[in-house]
Write a protein that holds these residues in place. Structure first.
Motif, PDB file in Angstrom:
ATOM      1  N   SER A  69     -18.842   7.783   8.323  1.00  0.00           N
ATOM      2  CA  SER A  69     -18.263   8.476   7.169  1.00  0.00           C
ATOM      3  C   SER A  69     -17.064   9.319   7.588  1.00  0.00           C
ATOM      4  O   SER A  69     -17.064   9.933   8.663  1.00  0.00           O
ATOM      5  CB  SER A  69     -19.320   9.388   6.520  1.00  0.00           C
ATOM      6  OG  SER A  69     -18.750  10.168   5.500  1.00  0.00           O
ATOM      7  N   ASP A  70     -16.058   9.347   6.720  1.00  0.00           N
ATOM      8  CA  ASP A  70     -14.929  10.236   6.976  1.00  0.00           C
ATOM      9  C   ASP A  70     -14.953  11.462   6.068  1.00  0.00           C
ATOM     10  O   ASP A  70     -13.996  12.247   6.026  1.00  0.00           O
ATOM     11  CB  ASP A  70     -13.593   9.508   6.817  1.00  0.00           C
ATOM     12  CG  ASP A  70     -13.432   8.849   5.459  1.00  0.00           C
ATOM     13  OD1 ASP A  70     -14.271   9.098   4.564  1.00  0.00           O
ATOM     14  OD2 ASP A  70     -12.468   8.070   5.292  1.00  0.00           O
ATOM     15  N   PRO A 104     -22.697   4.682  -1.038  1.00  0.00           N
ATOM     16  CA  PRO A 104     -22.056   3.543  -1.702  1.00  0.00           C
ATOM     17  C   PRO A 104     -20.546   3.478  -1.526  1.00  0.00           C
ATOM     18  O   PRO A 104     -19.973   2.384  -1.450  1.00  0.00           O
ATOM     19  CB  PRO A 104     -22.428   3.753  -3.175  1.00  0.00           C
ATOM     20  CG  PRO A 104     -23.688   4.543  -3.145  1.00  0.00           C
ATOM     21  CD  PRO A 104     -23.566   5.446  -1.954  1.00  0.00           C
ATOM     22  N   ALA A 105     -19.888   4.632  -1.451  1.00  0.00           N
ATOM     23  CA  ALA A 105     -18.431   4.646  -1.331  1.00  0.00           C
ATOM     24  C   ALA A 105     -17.950   4.214   0.049  1.00  0.00           C
ATOM     25  O   ALA A 105     -16.745   3.994   0.244  1.00  0.00           O
ATOM     26  CB  ALA A 105     -17.894   6.041  -1.651  1.00  0.00           C
ATOM     27  N   GLU A 106     -18.879   4.098   0.999  1.00  0.00           N
ATOM     28  CA  GLU A 106     -18.492   3.805   2.386  1.00  0.00           C
ATOM     29  C   GLU A 106     -18.932   2.427   2.845  1.00  0.00           C
ATOM     30  O   GLU A 106     -18.946   2.141   4.050  1.00  0.00           O
ATOM     31  CB  GLU A 106     -19.061   4.890   3.304  1.00  0.00           C
ATOM     32  CG  GLU A 106     -18.455   6.250   3.021  1.00  0.00           C
ATOM     33  CD  GLU A 106     -19.261   7.422   3.529  1.00  0.00           C
ATOM     34  OE1 GLU A 106     -18.774   8.562   3.405  1.00  0.00           O
ATOM     35  OE2 GLU A 106     -20.384   7.212   4.037  1.00  0.00           O
ATOM     36  N   GLN A 133     -30.227  10.629  -8.219  1.00  0.00           N
ATOM     37  CA  GLN A 133     -29.083  10.247  -7.394  1.00  0.00           C
ATOM     38  C   GLN A 133     -29.543   9.579  -6.105  1.00  0.00           C
ATOM     39  O   GLN A 133     -28.949   8.586  -5.655  1.00  0.00           O
ATOM     40  CB  GLN A 133     -28.244  11.487  -7.069  1.00  0.00           C
ATOM     41  CG  GLN A 133     -27.035  11.227  -6.193  1.00  0.00           C
ATOM     42  CD  GLN A 133     -26.308  12.508  -5.821  1.00  0.00           C
ATOM     43  OE1 GLN A 133     -26.320  13.485  -6.578  1.00  0.00           O
ATOM     44  NE2 GLN A 133     -25.692  12.536  -4.664  1.00  0.00           N
ATOM     45  N   TYR A 134     -30.620  10.123  -5.510  1.00  0.00           N
ATOM     46  CA  TYR A 134     -31.166   9.530  -4.286  1.00  0.00           C
ATOM     47  C   TYR A 134     -31.559   8.076  -4.533  1.00  0.00           C
ATOM     48  O   TYR A 134     -31.204   7.180  -3.754  1.00  0.00           O
ATOM     49  CB  TYR A 134     -32.373  10.339  -3.794  1.00  0.00           C
ATOM     50  CG  TYR A 134     -33.072   9.700  -2.622  1.00  0.00           C
ATOM     51  CD1 TYR A 134     -32.633   9.922  -1.318  1.00  0.00           C
ATOM     52  CD2 TYR A 134     -34.157   8.844  -2.810  1.00  0.00           C
ATOM     53  CE1 TYR A 134     -33.257   9.312  -0.242  1.00  0.00           C
ATOM     54  CE2 TYR A 134     -34.787   8.230  -1.741  1.00  0.00           C
ATOM     55  CZ  TYR A 134     -34.329   8.467  -0.461  1.00  0.00           C
ATOM     56  OH  TYR A 134     -34.942   7.846   0.602  1.00  0.00           O
ATOM     57  N   LEU A 138     -30.254   4.532  -3.048  1.00  0.00           N
ATOM     58  CA  LEU A 138     -31.181   3.635  -2.372  1.00  0.00           C
ATOM     59  C   LEU A 138     -31.070   2.221  -2.947  1.00  0.00           C
ATOM     60  O   LEU A 138     -31.046   1.234  -2.190  1.00  0.00           O
ATOM     61  CB  LEU A 138     -32.610   4.158  -2.495  1.00  0.00           C
ATOM     62  CG  LEU A 138     -33.706   3.317  -1.826  1.00  0.00           C
ATOM     63  CD1 LEU A 138     -33.452   3.168  -0.330  1.00  0.00           C
ATOM     64  CD2 LEU A 138     -35.073   3.945  -2.075  1.00  0.00           C
ATOM     65  N   VAL A 139     -31.012   2.105  -4.256  1.00  0.00           N
ATOM     66  CA  VAL A 139     -30.848   0.787  -4.881  1.00  0.00           C
ATOM     67  C   VAL A 139     -29.525   0.160  -4.443  1.00  0.00           C
ATOM     68  O   VAL A 139     -29.465  -1.034  -4.120  1.00  0.00           O
ATOM     69  CB  VAL A 139     -30.926   0.903  -6.419  1.00  0.00           C
ATOM     70  CG1 VAL A 139     -30.481  -0.397  -7.083  1.00  0.00           C
ATOM     71  CG2 VAL A 139     -32.346   1.244  -6.852  1.00  0.00           C
ATOM     72  N   ALA A 140     -28.462   0.951  -4.400  1.00  0.00           N
ATOM     73  CA  ALA A 140     -27.169   0.440  -3.941  1.00  0.00           C
ATOM     74  C   ALA A 140     -27.257  -0.029  -2.491  1.00  0.00           C
ATOM     75  O   ALA A 140     -26.658  -1.051  -2.122  1.00  0.00           O
ATOM     76  CB  ALA A 140     -26.092   1.513  -4.097  1.00  0.00           C
ATOM     77  N   LEU A 141     -27.992   0.713  -1.669  1.00  0.00           N
ATOM     78  CA  LEU A 141     -28.187   0.313  -0.271  1.00  0.00           C
ATOM     79  C   LEU A 141     -28.832  -1.066  -0.193  1.00  0.00           C
ATOM     80  O   LEU A 141     -28.375  -1.947   0.559  1.00  0.00           O
ATOM     81  CB  LEU A 141     -29.063   1.361   0.441  1.00  0.00           C
ATOM     82  CG  LEU A 141     -29.408   1.187   1.919  1.00  0.00           C
ATOM     83  CD1 LEU A 141     -29.785   2.552   2.517  1.00  0.00           C
ATOM     84  CD2 LEU A 141     -30.550   0.215   2.166  1.00  0.00           C
ATOM     85  N   VAL A 142     -29.893  -1.262  -0.956  1.00  0.00           N
ATOM     86  CA  VAL A 142     -30.606  -2.543  -0.935  1.00  0.00           C
ATOM     87  C   VAL A 142     -29.705  -3.667  -1.442  1.00  0.00           C
ATOM     88  O   VAL A 142     -29.632  -4.750  -0.850  1.00  0.00           O
ATOM     89  CB  VAL A 142     -31.892  -2.453  -1.775  1.00  0.00           C
ATOM     90  CG1 VAL A 142     -32.585  -3.812  -1.841  1.00  0.00           C
ATOM     91  CG2 VAL A 142     -32.842  -1.398  -1.205  1.00  0.00           C
ATOM     92  N   GLU A 143     -28.989  -3.410  -2.530  1.00  0.00           N
ATOM     93  CA  GLU A 143     -28.144  -4.435  -3.135  1.00  0.00           C
ATOM     94  C   GLU A 143     -26.902  -4.755  -2.294  1.00  0.00           C
ATOM     95  O   GLU A 143     -26.301  -5.823  -2.446  1.00  0.00           O
ATOM     96  CB  GLU A 143     -27.717  -3.995  -4.531  1.00  0.00           C
ATOM     97  CG  GLU A 143     -28.883  -3.950  -5.524  1.00  0.00           C
ATOM     98  CD  GLU A 143     -28.477  -3.450  -6.896  1.00  0.00           C
ATOM     99  OE1 GLU A 143     -27.383  -2.839  -7.001  1.00  0.00           O
ATOM    100  OE2 GLU A 143     -29.242  -3.663  -7.858  1.00  0.00           O
TER     101      GLU A 143
END
Length: 257
Positions: free
Chosen positions: A41-42, A89-91, A139-140, A144-149
């Motif tokens: 991450s930046d 998600p942004a990274e 938000q967590y 997490l869903v974004a991580l899986v997807e």
């Protein structure tokens, strides 16, 4: 349980590699995965935390790989070259680029931060209102869903990490668990049964029994990780995991490299 995919070393916040590998061998495991923390991450607040903690595997992974290769020549236990990546998600682009370049055998994804603050920091979250805590927990699970997807990771670690923080505990809902379970059914990513605080003050595995019930309903398989940071934790947590797996009648899956 014959493999532990989630052990840390001095390349993040654990103990010497040889000590962790020796502890895994003494626990009669066939394989152990070294999955040190890593962030690319930046974001300024994450960079500051990274420097304070000394988590710089993105710069030292090749040196660690050389050490793992030497250890492989000295022991019969399989040693896996893994990583535990912080996810936001942004990274995704930065994470994908790094993972492609680094070539780990497998990658674990974790959501560790909310609003740039580590979810373990109780003093920050205990100042929030109930409504704010509900929004943070939502938000967590969104992350997490974004991580899986994202399909970036082989394993998703401690998928209800928020439960470790008393200020955030108890806000998760069954509908959130179901959202995550549905995401896993369409993904190659496998959730982890994590023993990180099962013998500590939290006293439960991740995911919680209620969350694990939902995953079972959706027939989502799980893998296992002790999340050990000290040699003495490995064998103790392996035995605890094995008893829990037997009690729940769970057969953990082997991660394919």
């Amino acid at each position: 349980m014959d493999r532990d995919y989630h052990v840390h070393s001095t390349y993040s916040d654990g103990r010497f590699l040889f000590q962790m590998v020796r502890a895994a061998a003494e626990a009669d495991l066939d394989g152990v995965g070294i999955a040190d923390h890593c962030s690319v991450s930046d974001r300024e607040e994450i960079q500051e935390q990274k420097h304070l903690l000394g988590f710089n595997l993105d710069q030292t992974y090749e040196r660690r790989r050389e050490a793992i290769e030497r250890l492989r020549e000295e022991t019969d236990i399989a040693i896996y070259d893994g990583v535990e990546m912080d996810y936001h998600p942004a990274e995704e682009g930065q994470i994908r680029s790094f993972l492609d370049r680094a070539g780990f055998q497998y990658a674990i994804g974790s959501v560790h931060h909310l609003e740039g603050v580590n979810v373990h920091v109780e003093r920050y979250f205990e100042r929030q209102s109930d409504a704010d805590c509900e929004a943070l927990v939502e938000q967590y699970f969104d992350q997490l869903v974004a991580l899986v997807e994202s399909e970036l990771f082989d394993i998703a670690a401690h998928i209800d990490l928020i439960e470790r923080n008393p200020a955030l505990r108890g806000y998760a809902t069954e509908s959130q668990y179901r959202r995550v379970a549905e995401a896993f059914t369409d993904s190659r990513t496998i959730p982890e049964l994590n023993a990180g605080r099962a013998l500590g003050e939290y006293g439960e595995f991740h995911p919680s029994p209620e969350f694990l019930d939902v995953l079972a309903e959706y027939e989502v398989p799980v893998t296992v990780g002790t999340d050990a940071h000290k040699p003495g934790e490995v064998g103790e947590r392996v035995r605890h995991l094995e008893r829990y797996l037997d009690r729940r009648n769970i057969q953990p899956v082997t991660v394919e490299f």
